[in-house]
Scaffold this motif. Structure first.
Motif, short mmCIF file in Angstrom:
data_model
loop_
_atom_site.label_atom_id
_atom_site.label_comp_id
_atom_site.label_asym_id
_atom_site.label_seq_id
_atom_site.Cartn_x
_atom_site.Cartn_y
_atom_site.Cartn_z
N PRO A 1 -74.45 19.27 8.46
CA PRO A 1 -74.94 20.28 7.52
C PRO A 1 -76.42 20.10 7.17
N ASP A 2 -76.89 18.86 7.20
CA ASP A 2 -78.30 18.57 6.89
C ASP A 2 -79.08 18.49 8.19
N TRP A 3 -79.82 19.53 8.54
CA TRP A 3 -80.49 19.66 9.83
C TRP A 3 -81.35 18.45 10.17
N TRP A 4 -82.03 17.87 9.21
CA TRP A 4 -82.95 16.78 9.48
C TRP A 4 -82.24 15.49 9.90
N ARG A 5 -80.95 15.36 9.56
CA ARG A 5 -80.20 14.17 9.98
C ARG A 5 -79.87 14.18 11.47
N ALA A 6 -79.98 15.33 12.10
CA ALA A 6 -79.71 15.43 13.54
C ALA A 6 -80.89 14.94 14.37
N LEU A 7 -82.05 14.75 13.75
CA LEU A 7 -83.25 14.34 14.47
C LEU A 7 -83.38 12.83 14.44
N ARG A 8 -83.27 12.21 15.61
CA ARG A 8 -83.40 10.76 15.72
C ARG A 8 -84.66 10.46 16.52
N GLY A 9 -85.33 9.38 16.19
CA GLY A 9 -86.48 8.94 16.98
C GLY A 9 -87.71 9.80 16.76
N VAL B 1 -83.04 18.27 21.51
CA VAL B 1 -82.81 19.01 20.27
C VAL B 1 -83.41 20.40 20.35
N ALA B 2 -82.75 21.34 19.73
CA ALA B 2 -83.24 22.70 19.51
C ALA B 2 -82.78 23.06 18.10
N CYS C 1 -73.92 18.87 16.71
CA CYS C 1 -74.34 17.64 17.38
C CYS C 1 -73.25 17.25 18.38
N VAL C 2 -73.66 17.11 19.64
CA VAL C 2 -72.74 16.74 20.71
C VAL C 2 -73.16 15.36 21.21
N PHE D 1 -78.87 12.31 28.28
CA PHE D 1 -79.19 12.29 26.85
C PHE D 1 -78.05 11.64 26.09
N GLY D 2 -78.38 11.05 24.94
CA GLY D 2 -77.35 10.48 24.08
C GLY D 2 -76.76 11.51 23.15
N LEU D 3 -77.57 12.53 22.80
CA LEU D 3 -77.14 13.52 21.83
C LEU D 3 -77.79 14.86 22.16
#
Length: 135
Positions: free
Chosen positions: A42-50, A76-77, A86-87, A95-97
């Motif tokens: 739900p929190d878009w910024w948590r999907a961004l790693r690295g 990411v998109a 998130c897959v 890719f890892g995610l």
């Protein structure tokens, strides 16, 4: 807007022409058998790693392309202020995610959970392990 589609035995991140240009990347294809977990963040910024390796990052506006971290890389998109599908993929994948903002994230995630052949039951994304200090 990017889409997560299943074509045959593949999971495809289908990008629009401008997303391909901005992300410096074409459509992403991975075998459906590589899908390990599917979650909605739900929190878009948590999907961004690295950090951004290739693509476009506009703070508070858009993040599209390849992001790298010590455990590999993610595609990411993501658009801000919207839930993200998130897959998590198996280690044999490039890719890892895959993190993608879709028009209906809950329905997309449910469809992927139904179609992926060997998916883990947890619906929460695991954190990247922290590398040991070398100092």
């Amino acid at each position: 807007m990017a889409r997560l589609l299943v074509w045959g035995a593949e999971l495809v991140v289908r990008l629009s022409w401008w997303e391909k240009a901005a992300g410096l990347h074409g459509d992403v294809r991975v075998p459906l058998s590589a899908v390990r977990q599917v979650m909605v963040e739900p929190d878009w910024w948590r999907a961004l790693r690295g950090v951004r390796r290739r693509g476009l990052w506009v703070p508070g506006g858009l993040c599209i392309g390849v992001r790298g971290h010590h455990d590999g890389k993610d595609f990411v998109a993501v658009r801000p202020r919207r839930p993200v599908v998130c897959v998590a993929l198996r280690p044999s994948s490039p890719f890892g995610l895959l993190a993608v903002t879709t028009p209906d994230p809950e329905a997309t995630a449910a469809r992927l959970r139904r179609l992926a052949p060997d998916i883990e039951s947890t619906r929460w994304r695991q954190a990247i392990p922290v590398p040991p200090d070398t100092a």
